[in-house]
Design an enzyme around this catalytic site. Sequence first.
Site, PDB file in Angstrom:
ATOM      1  N   SER A  37       0.826  -1.214   0.000  1.00  0.00           N
ATOM      2  CA  SER A  37       0.000   0.000   0.000  1.00  0.00           C
ATOM      3  C   SER A  37       0.857   1.260   0.000  1.00  0.00           C
ATOM      4  CB  SER A  37      -0.901   0.004   1.233  1.00  0.00           C
ATOM      5  OG  SER A  37      -0.078  -0.160   2.383  1.00  0.00           O
ATOM      6  N   LYS A 232      15.855  -1.029 -15.529  1.00  0.00           N
ATOM      7  CA  LYS A 232      15.835   0.400 -15.891  1.00  0.00           C
ATOM      8  C   LYS A 232      16.116   1.285 -14.673  1.00  0.00           C
ATOM      9  CE  LYS A 232      11.820   1.064 -13.913  1.00  0.00           C
ATOM     10  NZ  LYS A 232      11.098   2.076 -13.185  1.00  0.00           N
TER      11      LYS A 232
HETATM   12  N1  LIG Z   1       5.919   4.550  -7.087  1.00  0.00           N
HETATM   13  C1  LIG Z   1       5.983   4.358  -8.374  1.00  0.00           C
HETATM   14  O1  LIG Z   1       5.881   5.302  -9.182  1.00  0.00           O
HETATM   15  C2  LIG Z   1       6.151   2.949  -8.895  1.00  0.00           C
HETATM   16  C3  LIG Z   1       5.802   2.711 -10.211  1.00  0.00           C
HETATM   17  C4  LIG Z   1       5.927   1.436 -10.719  1.00  0.00           C
HETATM   18  C5  LIG Z   1       6.420   0.427  -9.899  1.00  0.00           C
HETATM   19  N2  LIG Z   1       6.779   0.690  -8.610  1.00  0.00           N
HETATM   20  C6  LIG Z   1       7.265  -0.441  -7.809  1.00  0.00           C
HETATM   21  O2  LIG Z   1       6.244  -0.828  -6.919  1.00  0.00           O
HETATM   22  C7  LIG Z   1       6.836  -1.440  -5.768  1.00  0.00           C
HETATM   23  C8  LIG Z   1       6.211  -0.826  -4.525  1.00  0.00           C
HETATM   24  O3  LIG Z   1       6.482   0.550  -4.521  1.00  0.00           O
HETATM   25  P1  LIG Z   1       5.502   1.627  -3.900  1.00  0.00           P
HETATM   26  O4  LIG Z   1       5.750   2.899  -4.672  1.00  0.00           O
HETATM   27  O5  LIG Z   1       4.113   1.136  -3.853  1.00  0.00           O
HETATM   28  O6  LIG Z   1       6.019   1.715  -2.389  1.00  0.00           O
HETATM   29  P2  LIG Z   1       6.683   2.978  -1.634  1.00  0.00           P
HETATM   30  O7  LIG Z   1       8.159   2.991  -1.869  1.00  0.00           O
HETATM   31  O8  LIG Z   1       5.905   4.215  -1.945  1.00  0.00           O
HETATM   32  O9  LIG Z   1       6.395   2.688  -0.104  1.00  0.00           O
HETATM   33  C9  LIG Z   1       7.076   1.751   0.674  1.00  0.00           C
HETATM   34  C10 LIG Z   1       6.071   0.749   1.209  1.00  0.00           C
HETATM   35  O10 LIG Z   1       6.768  -0.252   1.939  1.00  0.00           O
HETATM   36  C11 LIG Z   1       6.061  -0.493   3.148  1.00  0.00           C
HETATM   37  N3  LIG Z   1       6.973  -1.068   4.132  1.00  0.00           N
HETATM   38  C12 LIG Z   1       7.889  -0.443   4.897  1.00  0.00           C
HETATM   39  N4  LIG Z   1       8.510  -1.349   5.695  1.00  0.00           N
HETATM   40  C13 LIG Z   1       7.964  -2.555   5.404  1.00  0.00           C
HETATM   41  C14 LIG Z   1       8.184  -3.883   5.873  1.00  0.00           C
HETATM   42  N5  LIG Z   1       9.106  -4.147   6.799  1.00  0.00           N
HETATM   43  N6  LIG Z   1       7.443  -4.874   5.344  1.00  0.00           N
HETATM   44  C15 LIG Z   1       6.545  -4.647   4.370  1.00  0.00           C
HETATM   45  N7  LIG Z   1       6.273  -3.410   3.883  1.00  0.00           N
HETATM   46  C16 LIG Z   1       6.989  -2.383   4.409  1.00  0.00           C
HETATM   47  C17 LIG Z   1       5.510   0.857   3.506  1.00  0.00           C
HETATM   48  O11 LIG Z   1       4.455   0.743   4.425  1.00  0.00           O
HETATM   49  C18 LIG Z   1       5.035   1.353   2.153  1.00  0.00           C
HETATM   50  O12 LIG Z   1       3.772   0.831   1.851  1.00  0.00           O
HETATM   51  C19 LIG Z   1       8.336  -1.238  -5.892  1.00  0.00           C
HETATM   52  O13 LIG Z   1       8.927  -2.413  -6.393  1.00  0.00           O
HETATM   53  C20 LIG Z   1       8.469  -0.133  -6.921  1.00  0.00           C
HETATM   54  O14 LIG Z   1       9.669  -0.212  -7.651  1.00  0.00           O
HETATM   55  C21 LIG Z   1       6.626   1.914  -8.090  1.00  0.00           C
END
Ligand SMILES: NC(=O)c1ccc[n+]([C@@H]2O[C@H](COP(=O)([O-])OP(=O)(O)OC[C@H]3O[C@@H](n4cnc5c(N)ncnc54)[C@H](O)[C@@H]3O)[C@@H](O)[C@H]2O)c1
Length: 387
Positions: A37, A232
């Site tokens: 989330s 990337k």
């Molecule tokens: N943000 C973007 O624009 C984007 C786009 C495409 C893909 N992604 C990919 O999506 C994936 C998730 O990224 P995001 O942007 O949703 O997350 P984020 O980096 O915004 O947030 C980090 C998340 O990790 C959680 N977290 C922290 N400690 C934790 C733990 N010990 N155990 C489990 N969860 C924990 C936090 O609560 C938070 O939900 C990543 O692999 C990222 O590369 C992100």
Amino acid sequence: MAPVQDARHGEGSPPITNNGSGEEQLHKKYRVTIVGSGNWGSVAAKLIASNTIKLPAFHDEVRMWVYEETLPTGQKLTEAINRSNENVKYLPGIKLGKNVVADPDLEHAVRDANMLVFVTPHQFVEGICKRLVGNIRGDAEAISLIKGMEVKMEGPCMISTLITEMLGINCCVLMGANIANEIAVEKFSEATVGYRENREVAQRWVRLFSTHYFIVSPVQDVEGVELCGTLKNVVAIAAGLVDGMDMGNNTKAAIMRIGLREMRTFSKLMFSSVKDSTFFESCGIADLITTCLGGRNRKVAEAYARNGGKRSFDELEAELLQGQKLQGVSTAKEVYEVLSHRGWEELFPLFTTVHEISIGRLPPCAIVEYSEHKPNFSLVEGSAQYY
Ligand SMILES: NC(=O)c1ccc[n+]([C@@H]2O[C@H](COP(=O)([O-])OP(=O)(O)OC[C@H]3O[C@@H](n4cnc5c(N)ncnc54)[C@H](O)[C@@H]3O)[C@@H](O)[C@H]2O)c1
């Protein structure tokens, strides 16, 4: 690893139309849980919730597992999300949809779901899967939106493979030029679903995510799609470094071209099944461009170069991303482990240099010292064909 066959939905089944009026609708409703989330996880929840409420093949409610945190106000993040219908920490100002229910209990959140969307930073996936073993439905399907990989003794293990191996379920991937905050405000973009065998399952994922502003296409190449999305981020670190040294657009374009070439070579050396055409999908060239122009990896690397490499990536990540996670530095390390294990560093000068800069072994300016770092094709027989 042998591809996982989905015995429940054979390839010979009739095609499903885009309004979900196929065989599946008569027999079964699909229940979706999002595992994660953060910024992208919350946008995924918004996209999915807008579809489950409309499409009869899906239950309206979308559960979203939240790694519980206490906000500065003293309130729990889960309570705040359920009260305001916004992820006030990771996606403030955006309504997720009233059918999104935040749940801090992982095992409870997945219990009834047969469509699991994995979207956490990659370093947490193994721990999450350990907790899920024995706690998911037998007919569950998964999709991973996660960028990154695990490095094992025998080589790289993609996150989709890790999920499949640990949980015994089929896992597709969704990757693309998808900076979450732009999709959150419904700006037009595209994405790619990578699938292994079963096109019908892939089409179901396509339907779950597609909206008029988010166009999703399936490609039968899980590893190619996933490696594009993962690698990337390493190139984006290099792009940020050249931005931080004010080197201009020609240099950045050169970095992107060299990076794309290394992405393709690495992917094809790891998995001979990877298709060239995948690099022209949203998950390939389009994601590379957007990440090198605007993503968080680029941003932190720019700050690293502006500080002359004197402040660590960890310190800058904490300061600039406020809880969001940087992927490029850890992926560069993982890629480097694979390269050094095989003696391939000279074949991948950009990937190798990004890692060496990120650990302080080389200064940021080393990112453009390519005259001494031409790929050495003789290291891997036949590799020149991939360049
Ligand atoms: N943000 C973007 O624009 C984007 C786009 C495409 C893909 N992604 C990919 O999506 C994936 C998730 O990224 P995001 O942007 O949703 O997350 P984020 O980096 O915004 O947030 C980090 C998340 O990790 C959680 N977290 C922290 N400690 C934790 C733990 N010990 N155990 C489990 N969860 C924990 C936090 O609560 C938070 O939900 C990543 O692999 C990222 O590369 C992100």
